[in-house]
Design an enzyme around this catalytic site. Structure first.
Site, PDB file in Angstrom:
ATOM      1  N   HIS A  91       1.067  -1.153   0.032  1.00 32.36           N
ATOM      2  CA  HIS A  91       0.222   0.021   0.086  1.00 32.36           C
ATOM      3  C   HIS A  91       0.949   1.198  -0.218  1.00 32.36           C
ATOM      4  O   HIS A  91       1.959   1.092   0.316  1.00 32.36           O
ATOM      5  CB  HIS A  91      -0.893   0.300   1.268  1.00 32.36           C
ATOM      6  CG  HIS A  91      -1.877  -1.162   1.445  1.00 32.36           C
ATOM      7  ND1 HIS A  91      -2.935  -1.424   0.690  1.00 32.36           N
ATOM      8  CD2 HIS A  91      -1.672  -2.139   2.084  1.00 32.36           C
ATOM      9  CE1 HIS A  91      -3.455  -2.372   1.027  1.00 32.36           C
ATOM     10  NE2 HIS A  91      -2.796  -2.968   2.180  1.00 32.36           N
ATOM     11  N   ASP A 141      -1.145   8.844  -1.453  1.00 27.91           N
ATOM     12  CA  ASP A 141      -1.418   9.840  -2.684  1.00 27.91           C
ATOM     13  C   ASP A 141      -2.138  11.039  -1.863  1.00 27.91           C
ATOM     14  O   ASP A 141      -3.195  10.883  -1.682  1.00 27.91           O
ATOM     15  CB  ASP A 141      -1.904   9.436  -4.058  1.00 27.91           C
ATOM     16  CG  ASP A 141      -2.225  10.511  -4.704  1.00 27.91           C
ATOM     17  OD1 ASP A 141      -1.827  11.723  -4.659  1.00 27.91           O
ATOM     18  OD2 ASP A 141      -2.391  10.457  -5.984  1.00 27.91           O
ATOM     19  N   HIS A 166      -3.718  14.515  -2.181  1.00 29.23           N
ATOM     20  CA  HIS A 166      -3.972  15.405  -3.215  1.00 29.23           C
ATOM     21  C   HIS A 166      -3.505  17.004  -2.907  1.00 29.23           C
ATOM     22  O   HIS A 166      -3.505  17.753  -3.410  1.00 29.23           O
ATOM     23  CB  HIS A 166      -5.441  15.544  -3.562  1.00 29.23           C
ATOM     24  CG  HIS A 166      -5.946  14.335  -4.526  1.00 29.23           C
ATOM     25  ND1 HIS A 166      -7.024  14.208  -4.683  1.00 29.23           N
ATOM     26  CD2 HIS A 166      -5.367  13.154  -4.763  1.00 29.23           C
ATOM     27  CE1 HIS A 166      -7.315  13.084  -5.352  1.00 29.23           C
ATOM     28  NE2 HIS A 166      -6.241  12.542  -5.265  1.00 29.23           N
ATOM     29  N   CYS A 200      -5.003   5.449  -1.341  1.00 34.61           N
ATOM     30  CA  CYS A 200      -3.842   4.249  -1.510  1.00 34.61           C
ATOM     31  C   CYS A 200      -3.691   4.377  -2.956  1.00 34.61           C
ATOM     32  O   CYS A 200      -4.852   4.450  -3.965  1.00 34.61           O
ATOM     33  CB  CYS A 200      -4.122   3.228  -1.243  1.00 34.61           C
ATOM     34  SG  CYS A 200      -2.891   1.938  -1.222  1.00 34.61           S
ATOM     35  N   HIS A 252      -7.849  -0.679  -4.746  1.00 33.62           N
ATOM     36  CA  HIS A 252      -7.857  -0.054  -3.447  1.00 33.62           C
ATOM     37  C   HIS A 252      -8.457   0.735  -2.818  1.00 33.62           C
ATOM     38  O   HIS A 252      -9.234   1.105  -1.835  1.00 33.62           O
ATOM     39  CB  HIS A 252      -6.025   0.270  -3.087  1.00 33.62           C
ATOM     40  CG  HIS A 252      -5.307  -1.004  -3.095  1.00 33.62           C
ATOM     41  ND1 HIS A 252      -4.512  -1.350  -2.098  1.00 33.62           N
ATOM     42  CD2 HIS A 252      -5.086  -1.968  -3.825  1.00 33.62           C
ATOM     43  CE1 HIS A 252      -3.648  -2.606  -2.156  1.00 33.62           C
ATOM     44  NE2 HIS A 252      -3.993  -2.932  -3.292  1.00 33.62           N
ATOM     45  N   MET A 282      -9.977   2.368   0.515  1.00 30.23           N
ATOM     46  CA  MET A 282      -8.847   2.969   1.252  1.00 30.23           C
ATOM     47  C   MET A 282      -8.612   4.522   0.720  1.00 30.23           C
ATOM     48  O   MET A 282      -7.640   4.824  -0.056  1.00 30.23           O
ATOM     49  CB  MET A 282      -7.432   2.113   0.540  1.00 30.23           C
ATOM     50  CG  MET A 282      -6.380   1.988   1.709  1.00 30.23           C
ATOM     51  SD  MET A 282      -5.361   1.028   1.243  1.00 30.23           S
ATOM     52  CE  MET A 282      -4.033   1.378   2.376  1.00 30.23           C
ATOM     53  N   HIS A 300     -26.910  16.903  -0.237  1.00 34.43           N
ATOM     54  CA  HIS A 300     -27.811  17.839  -0.155  1.00 34.43           C
ATOM     55  C   HIS A 300     -28.530  17.510   1.551  1.00 34.43           C
ATOM     56  O   HIS A 300     -28.609  16.445   1.762  1.00 34.43           O
ATOM     57  CB  HIS A 300     -29.022  17.535  -1.100  1.00 34.43           C
ATOM     58  CG  HIS A 300     -30.357  18.023  -0.538  1.00 34.43           C
ATOM     59  ND1 HIS A 300     -30.720  19.305  -1.363  1.00 34.43           N
ATOM     60  CD2 HIS A 300     -31.571  17.662  -0.061  1.00 34.43           C
ATOM     61  CE1 HIS A 300     -32.023  19.619  -0.978  1.00 34.43           C
ATOM     62  NE2 HIS A 300     -32.595  18.650  -0.077  1.00 34.43           N
ATOM     63  N   GLU A 311     -28.569  24.853  -2.402  1.00 34.84           N
ATOM     64  CA  GLU A 311     -29.572  23.811  -2.073  1.00 34.84           C
ATOM     65  C   GLU A 311     -28.974  22.394  -2.179  1.00 34.84           C
ATOM     66  O   GLU A 311     -29.149  21.397  -1.517  1.00 34.84           O
ATOM     67  CB  GLU A 311     -30.914  23.817  -2.966  1.00 34.84           C
ATOM     68  CG  GLU A 311     -30.552  23.759  -4.426  1.00 34.84           C
ATOM     69  CD  GLU A 311     -31.655  23.608  -5.309  1.00 34.84           C
ATOM     70  OE1 GLU A 311     -31.784  24.336  -6.175  1.00 34.84           O
ATOM     71  OE2 GLU A 311     -32.570  22.798  -5.032  1.00 34.84           O
ATOM     72  N   THR A 312     -28.226  22.127  -3.242  1.00 38.72           N
ATOM     73  CA  THR A 312     -27.143  20.837  -3.723  1.00 38.72           C
ATOM     74  C   THR A 312     -25.966  21.339  -4.147  1.00 38.72           C
ATOM     75  O   THR A 312     -25.887  22.273  -4.536  1.00 38.72           O
ATOM     76  CB  THR A 312     -28.111  20.027  -4.624  1.00 38.72           C
ATOM     77  OG1 THR A 312     -29.423  19.903  -3.951  1.00 38.72           O
ATOM     78  CG2 THR A 312     -27.251  18.708  -4.747  1.00 38.72           C
ATOM     79  N   HIS A 314     -27.994  13.600  -3.454  1.00 41.32           N
ATOM     80  CA  HIS A 314     -29.197  13.594  -3.986  1.00 41.32           C
ATOM     81  C   HIS A 314     -29.469  13.210  -5.435  1.00 41.32           C
ATOM     82  O   HIS A 314     -30.045  13.533  -6.386  1.00 41.32           O
ATOM     83  CB  HIS A 314     -29.345  15.394  -3.991  1.00 41.32           C
ATOM     84  CG  HIS A 314     -31.137  15.494  -4.030  1.00 41.32           C
ATOM     85  ND1 HIS A 314     -31.855  15.455  -5.357  1.00 41.32           N
ATOM     86  CD2 HIS A 314     -31.806  16.025  -2.992  1.00 41.32           C
ATOM     87  CE1 HIS A 314     -33.135  15.761  -4.686  1.00 41.32           C
ATOM     88  NE2 HIS A 314     -33.241  16.027  -3.441  1.00 41.32           N
TER      89      HIS A 314
HETATM   90 CU   LIG Z   1      -3.725   0.135  -0.910  1.00 41.13          CU
END
Ligand SMILES: [Cu+2]
Length: 376
Positions: A131, A134, A136, A172, A181, A186, A291, A315-316, A342
Site C-alpha cells: 500500500h 497519494d 491530493h 492508496c 484499493h 482506502m 443535500h 440547495e445541493t 441527491h
Molecule cells: Cu492500498
C-alpha cells in the site's frame, strides 16, 4: 476454490503488468524527489515546533485549533493500514476492505496552511498487500505515493508542506491496483485550514461549533448466479470478480462512512439550533451531490479550496470524484434532517444517506402547520 485463487492471482499479475507504463515513473520519482527536497528546502525543519496528533474515527475529527497559533509546525500523524472484513448492510453483505487506520473513510487530518505534515504509515506484517498514500494536498512524487509504497511488515515516514488551503482527498495508489484499493475503502481526507481560520472571503469569520467528516464510498460486490452477493475467503480471491463489477461502473452500494446506516439511529450526527456546523464530504472515486433535506449550505466550498470565496445559500452542491468539499450551515430548526447524495436512487436504494438530529426550539415564523392533514 484453488482454481479461483489461481485465476485471481493471474489476473492481478496481468493487471500489474499492464500498469508497467506507470512503474518507471513510480520507481524513478523517490530519489529525484528526495534530492530536490534537500536541495531547495529553505526551512530548517529541526527548528520548527512539533505536535503529535491523535486521530479520531470518522465522522469525528481530532482536536484542533481553527486559527493557527504561532508559526508553521511539523504536525505528526501515524496511520496503520488495516485489511479487514466489513459488513456493508443489514443483510450481512461482506467486503474485504482495505483501510487507513481501520475505518472507511480513513480519518480526517487537520493542519494549517504552511505547516508540514509528517505521516508515519505502517503496513503490518499481518496484511497481504503493498500500500501507499497519494495526498491530493501534496506537491511532487505522485502526491507522496512514489515515496511511500510499503509491503507488509514495513513502515515509512513522509513529510510534505501543506501549501494549499482546503479539504483534499488522500488515497492508496499502488502500481497496477489503484482503483481496486480506492473502492475497497482506502481513502480519506485532510483539511488544510487557512492560518486565520475560515472566512467568507470578505472578512467575515466562519468559526464552526462542530465539524463532521462524511466519506462517501462506492462498493462493487459480485453476485452469484442467483443474484446474491458473494463472500470470499480472502482479499485476493475476490479480486478478479470484483474488477468485473467495477468495470460496469455500476456500484452495488454507495454509502456514507463504510456501511448503509452508519450515520443514522444511534450514530446520527448531532447538533443544536444555532450551532454552526462544518460538514466535510469526500468522494475519492465518483461524483456526488450532497443535500441537506430541510436545510441548506449557507457557505459551500463544493470543490473544497478555501482561497475561493464560498458559494452562498446552496440547495445541493456538486463534488467531483477525487475531491473533498466543505459546507457550513447554522441549524435553524430542531428535528431529524436527512443528509443525502441527491441522486436519490443512490441515497435510498444504495445507501448514501445519514441523519442529523437537531435539538432546540421550533421557529413558527420559518415554518408552521396551517392545516394539518385532514378531510376536505
Ligand atoms: Cu492500498
Amino acid at each position: 476454490m484453488a482454481e479461483q485463487m489461481k485465476m485471481s492471482r493471474r489476473t492481478m499479475v496481468a493487471s500489474v503488468a499492464l500498469a508497467g507504463a506507470l512503474a518507471p515513473l513510480v520507481q524513478a520519482t523517490p530519489s529525484h524527489a528526495q534530492k530536490a527536497a534537500v536541495a531547495v528546502s529553505p526551512v530548517d525543519i529541526a527548528s520548527l515546533p512539533r505536535v503529535k496528533v491523535e486521530l479520531a474515527k470518522p465522522p469525528f475529527v481530532h482536536a484542533h485549533t481553527q486559527k493557527a497559533e504561532g508559526g508553521p509546525k511539523v504536525v505528526e500523524f501515524t496511520m496503520t493500514i488495516e485489511e479487514k472484513k466489513i459488513i456493508l448492510d443489514a443483510k450481512g453483505t461482506e467486503v474485504h476492505a482495505m483501510t487507513f487506520n481501520g475505518s472507511v473513510p480513513g480519518p480526517l487530518m487537520v493542519v494549517h496552511q504552511d505547516d508540514y505534515v509528517e505521516l508515519t504509515l505502517i503496513n503490518p506484517a499481518t496484511n497481504s498487500m503493498p500500500h501507499n498514500i497519494d495526498f491530493h494536498s501534496a506537491t511532487g512524487a505522485l502526491g507522496g505515493a512514489g515515496l511511500t509504497l510499503v509491503s507488509p511488515g514495513e513502515k515509512v515516514i513522509l513529510r510534505f508542506k501543506a501549501t494549499k488551503a482546503g479539504v483534499f482527498v488522500y488515497h492508496c495508489a499502488p502500481p497496477g491496483m489503484v482503483p481496486w484499493h480506492v473502492v475497497s475503502g482506502m481513502n480519506g481526507a485532510i483539511m488544510v485550514l487557512p492560518r486565520e481560520g475560515l472566512t467568507d472571503g470578505k472578512g467575515k469569520d466562519l468559526t464552526y461549533d462542530r465539524i463532521y467528516y462524511v466519506g462517501e464510498q462506492d462498493f462493487y460486490v459480485p453476485r452469484d448466479e442467483k443474484g446474491n452477493f458473494k463472500k470470499y475467503e480472502t482479499i485476493g480471491e475476490a479480486y478478479a470478480e470484483m474488477v468485473e463489477v467495477m468495470r460496469t461502473l455500476t456500484p452495488t452500494h454507495v454509502v456514507f462512512n463504510g456501511a448503509v446506516g452508519a450515520l443514522t439511529g444511534d450514530n446520527a450526527l448531532k447538533a443544536a439550533v444555532g450551532e454552526r456546523v462544518l460538514i466535510v464530504h469526500s468522494q475519492a472515486n465518483r461524483d456526488t451531490r450532497p443535500h441537506l433535506i430541510g436545510g441548506h449550505g449557507d457557505y459551500v466550498w463544493a470543490t473544497g479550496k478555501f482561497r475561493n470565496p464560498p458559494d452562498l445559500d446552496q440547495e445541493t452542491w456538486f463534488i467531483p470524484g477525487g475531491t473533498a468539499g466543505a459546507a457550513y450551515y447554522t441549524f435553524q430548526q430542531p428535528g431529524v434532517y436527512a443528509y443525502v447524495n441527491h441522486n436519490l436512487i443512490e441515497a435510498f436504494e444504495l445507501g448514501a444517506a445519514g441523519h442529523f438530529v437537531v435539538t432546540g426550539d421550533w421557529n413558527d415564523d420559518l415554518m408552521t402547520s396551517v392545516l394539518a392533514p385532514s378531510g376536505s
